[in-house]
Motif scaffolding. Sequence first.
Motif, PDB file in Angstrom:
ATOM      1  N   ASP A 255     -12.243  14.106  12.958  1.00 10.23           N
ATOM      2  CA  ASP A 255     -12.705  15.484  13.129  1.00 10.23           C
ATOM      3  C   ASP A 255     -11.885  16.233  14.174  1.00 10.23           C
ATOM      4  O   ASP A 255     -11.660  17.443  14.035  1.00 10.23           O
ATOM      5  N   ALA A 256     -11.438  15.535  15.205  1.00 13.51           N
ATOM      6  CA  ALA A 256     -10.682  16.184  16.283  1.00 13.51           C
ATOM      7  C   ALA A 256      -9.208  16.353  15.955  1.00 13.51           C
ATOM      8  O   ALA A 256      -8.505  17.113  16.624  1.00 13.51           O
ATOM      9  N   VAL A 257      -8.743  15.643  14.934  1.00 10.99           N
ATOM     10  CA  VAL A 257      -7.327  15.684  14.534  1.00 10.99           C
ATOM     11  C   VAL A 257      -7.283  16.018  13.048  1.00 10.99           C
ATOM     12  O   VAL A 257      -7.548  15.156  12.201  1.00 10.99           O
ATOM     13  N   ARG A 258      -6.950  17.267  12.725  1.00 11.88           N
ATOM     14  CA  ARG A 258      -7.060  17.764  11.357  1.00 11.88           C
ATOM     15  C   ARG A 258      -5.686  17.844  10.685  1.00 11.88           C
ATOM     16  O   ARG A 258      -4.689  18.211  11.335  1.00 11.88           O
ATOM     17  N   ALA A 259      -5.658  17.569   9.406  1.00 15.95           N
ATOM     18  CA  ALA A 259      -4.417  17.733   8.632  1.00 15.95           C
ATOM     19  C   ALA A 259      -4.326  19.158   8.108  1.00 15.95           C
ATOM     20  O   ALA A 259      -5.331  19.746   7.699  1.00 15.95           O
ATOM     21  N   ILE A 260      -3.138  19.716   8.133  1.00 16.17           N
ATOM     22  CA  ILE A 260      -2.910  20.989   7.475  1.00 16.17           C
ATOM     23  C   ILE A 260      -2.203  20.730   6.146  1.00 16.17           C
ATOM     24  O   ILE A 260      -1.531  19.704   5.966  1.00 16.17           O
ATOM     25  N   ALA A 261      -2.393  21.649   5.201  1.00 18.47           N
ATOM     26  CA  ALA A 261      -1.711  21.536   3.917  1.00 18.47           C
ATOM     27  C   ALA A 261      -0.257  21.982   4.078  1.00 18.47           C
ATOM     28  O   ALA A 261       0.083  22.764   4.974  1.00 18.47           O
TER      29      ALA A 261
ATOM     30  N   ALA B 125       0.856  -1.197   0.000  1.00 15.14           N
ATOM     31  CA  ALA B 125       0.000   0.000   0.000  1.00 15.14           C
ATOM     32  C   ALA B 125       0.887   1.239   0.000  1.00 15.14           C
ATOM     33  O   ALA B 125       2.105   1.154   0.197  1.00 15.14           O
ATOM     34  N   ARG B 126       0.257   2.386  -0.229  1.00 18.76           N
ATOM     35  CA  ARG B 126       0.955   3.667  -0.141  1.00 18.76           C
ATOM     36  C   ARG B 126       0.141   4.602   0.741  1.00 18.76           C
ATOM     37  O   ARG B 126      -1.080   4.446   0.881  1.00 18.76           O
ATOM     38  N   ASP B 127       0.824   5.606   1.304  1.00 24.92           N
ATOM     39  CA  ASP B 127       0.194   6.401   2.358  1.00 24.92           C
ATOM     40  C   ASP B 127       0.846   7.775   2.407  1.00 24.92           C
ATOM     41  O   ASP B 127       1.961   7.975   1.912  1.00 24.92           O
ATOM     42  N   ALA B 128       0.144   8.726   3.055  1.00 23.18           N
ATOM     43  CA  ALA B 128       0.719  10.044   3.339  1.00 23.18           C
ATOM     44  C   ALA B 128       0.904  10.188   4.841  1.00 23.18           C
ATOM     45  O   ALA B 128       0.071   9.734   5.623  1.00 23.18           O
ATOM     46  N   VAL B 129       1.997  10.821   5.245  1.00 26.06           N
ATOM     47  CA  VAL B 129       2.183  11.199   6.647  1.00 26.06           C
ATOM     48  C   VAL B 129       1.659  12.626   6.782  1.00 26.06           C
ATOM     49  O   VAL B 129       2.237  13.564   6.219  1.00 26.06           O
ATOM     50  N   ALA B 130       0.568  12.777   7.504  1.00 26.78           N
ATOM     51  CA  ALA B 130      -0.040  14.093   7.662  1.00 26.78           C
ATOM     52  C   ALA B 130       0.629  14.862   8.791  1.00 26.78           C
ATOM     53  O   ALA B 130       1.031  14.287   9.799  1.00 26.78           O
ATOM     54  N   VAL B 131       0.739  16.172   8.612  1.00 27.22           N
ATOM     55  CA  VAL B 131       1.079  17.072   9.718  1.00 27.22           C
ATOM     56  C   VAL B 131      -0.252  17.416  10.361  1.00 27.22           C
ATOM     57  O   VAL B 131      -1.072  18.141   9.786  1.00 27.22           O
ATOM     58  N   ALA B 132      -0.495  16.853  11.541  1.00 23.77           N
ATOM     59  CA  ALA B 132      -1.805  16.909  12.169  1.00 23.77           C
ATOM     60  C   ALA B 132      -1.809  17.895  13.337  1.00 23.77           C
ATOM     61  O   ALA B 132      -0.843  17.968  14.099  1.00 23.77           O
ATOM     62  N   VAL B 133      -2.906  18.622  13.467  1.00 17.82           N
ATOM     63  CA  VAL B 133      -3.044  19.591  14.558  1.00 17.82           C
ATOM     64  C   VAL B 133      -4.377  19.372  15.266  1.00 17.82           C
ATOM     65  O   VAL B 133      -5.310  18.773  14.720  1.00 17.82           O
TER      66      VAL B 133
ATOM     67  N   ARG C 163      -2.610  10.063  18.017  1.00 14.39           N
ATOM     68  CA  ARG C 163      -3.919  10.653  17.707  1.00 14.39           C
ATOM     69  C   ARG C 163      -4.661  11.069  18.983  1.00 14.39           C
ATOM     70  O   ARG C 163      -5.268  12.134  19.043  1.00 14.39           O
ATOM     71  N   THR C 164      -4.587  10.236  20.004  1.00 12.80           N
ATOM     72  CA  THR C 164      -5.266  10.551  21.266  1.00 12.80           C
ATOM     73  C   THR C 164      -4.683  11.808  21.895  1.00 12.80           C
ATOM     74  O   THR C 164      -5.425  12.677  22.383  1.00 12.80           O
ATOM     75  N   LEU C 165      -3.372  11.939  21.888  1.00 15.60           N
ATOM     76  CA  LEU C 165      -2.724  13.121  22.470  1.00 15.60           C
ATOM     77  C   LEU C 165      -3.139  14.397  21.741  1.00 15.60           C
ATOM     78  O   LEU C 165      -3.426  15.422  22.366  1.00 15.60           O
ATOM     79  N   ILE C 166      -3.165  14.351  20.422  1.00 14.02           N
ATOM     80  CA  ILE C 166      -3.554  15.543  19.653  1.00 14.02           C
ATOM     81  C   ILE C 166      -5.025  15.876  19.886  1.00 14.02           C
ATOM     82  O   ILE C 166      -5.390  17.042  20.077  1.00 14.02           O
ATOM     83  N   ALA C 167      -5.868  14.849  19.902  1.00 15.16           N
ATOM     84  CA  ALA C 167      -7.306  15.068  20.079  1.00 15.16           C
ATOM     85  C   ALA C 167      -7.634  15.637  21.456  1.00 15.16           C
ATOM     86  O   ALA C 167      -8.567  16.440  21.597  1.00 15.16           O
ATOM     87  N   GLN C 168      -6.869  15.242  22.469  1.00 15.91           N
ATOM     88  CA  GLN C 168      -7.157  15.686  23.835  1.00 15.91           C
ATOM     89  C   GLN C 168      -6.586  17.075  24.140  1.00 15.91           C
ATOM     90  O   GLN C 168      -6.828  17.616  25.209  1.00 15.91           O
ATOM     91  N   SER C 169      -5.838  17.642  23.202  1.00 19.69           N
ATOM     92  CA  SER C 169      -5.252  18.963  23.396  1.00 19.69           C
ATOM     93  C   SER C 169      -5.984  19.991  22.523  1.00 19.69           C
ATOM     94  O   SER C 169      -6.683  19.642  21.568  1.00 19.69           O
ATOM     95  N   ASP C 170      -5.795  21.273  22.844  1.00 22.00           N
ATOM     96  CA  ASP C 170      -6.319  22.336  21.975  1.00 22.00           C
ATOM     97  C   ASP C 170      -5.175  23.153  21.369  1.00 22.00           C
ATOM     98  O   ASP C 170      -5.397  24.241  20.842  1.00 22.00           O
ATOM     99  N   LYS C 171      -3.943  22.597  21.420  1.00 20.17           N
ATOM    100  CA  LYS C 171      -2.793  23.357  20.927  1.00 20.17           C
ATOM    101  C   LYS C 171      -1.666  22.460  20.396  1.00 20.17           C
ATOM    102  O   LYS C 171      -0.517  22.876  20.338  1.00 20.17           O
ATOM    103  N   ALA C 172      -2.010  21.253  19.962  1.00 24.27           N
ATOM    104  CA  ALA C 172      -0.968  20.273  19.617  1.00 24.27           C
ATOM    105  C   ALA C 172      -0.697  20.199  18.118  1.00 24.27           C
ATOM    106  O   ALA C 172      -1.538  20.513  17.281  1.00 24.27           O
ATOM    107  N   ILE C 173       0.509  19.731  17.820  1.00 24.89           N
ATOM    108  CA  ILE C 173       0.906  19.370  16.456  1.00 24.89           C
ATOM    109  C   ILE C 173       1.638  18.039  16.536  1.00 24.89           C
ATOM    110  O   ILE C 173       2.361  17.779  17.503  1.00 24.89           O
TER     111      ILE C 173
END
Length: 273
Positions: free
Chosen positions: A204-210, A97-105, A184-194
């Motif tokens: 929905d709680a962990v969004r990718a930025i372009a 398979a192939r995949d993208a590594v997202a920069v998640a916030v 994912r859990t750490l990012i979702a439980q924060s309001d300021k994480a990357i």
Amino acid sequence: MRRFAAGVLFAALFASPAFAETIHIAGSTTVLPVVAMAAKAFRKNHPGLTLTISGGGSGVGIGSILQRSAQIGMASRALTKTEVQKLAGNADVIPIARDAVAVAVSKAVYVGGVHRLSLARIADIYRGKTRNWKALGGPDAPILVIDKEMSRGTRHVFAKAVLGNETARASGATIVAGSNNEERTLIAQSDKAIGMLSNAWLNDAVRAIAIGEAGHAILPTLEHVRNGSYPIRRTLNLLVPKNASPKTRAFVAFLLSVEGQRLVVQSGYLPVR
């Protein structure tokens, strides 16, 4: 730097009666979900087979083949030159398979105005040069920088693309996560994480930025993986010893079949066939 549940592994067991053949599969938690789905489907036609599946990261998957402690290794990154030398041609590396590594916030960061960043700005965050989202057009809040364990394939791919070296230190990070689920859990439980996360693990709680500058920023979609425009992309691999049993080879062939590749799509990855 605080370490977050580094020893927690995901494991799945698809068991059969005693004395049947057992295939142990270990490694990447990015590859694990699709392999677990395939194992469940494969056993319907091979009831005498036991498959055990455990995580730990790509380093564990590659190491398990070198140490002969597993029949299949899972890796979400390419092998290093040293690893290739150690394998000495005794194992096949098979892309599934192939995949993208997202920069998640965190959702609050995204809603607060941070929708894209250049690789240079992301590097500044991980090097500790930028410490508040306000400097990047976001909310006035300190940035919670989440790294991953060095042995993780996602960290390897991210660090090579963002920091220029797969083993580069991230001095701006304050937390080190293990599996994708922990990150994912750490990012979702924060309001300021990357953090860094497989595209298939976003919600929905962990969004990718372009990634990129205005007008040229690229989101981590499968289409952008397919056309090569997203800069942090990778191939998901299985490592199979040359002397693997016929059942082990048959399971890998199943993953590459029409049905197996359909499971790849269901898992959120791009099929290779």
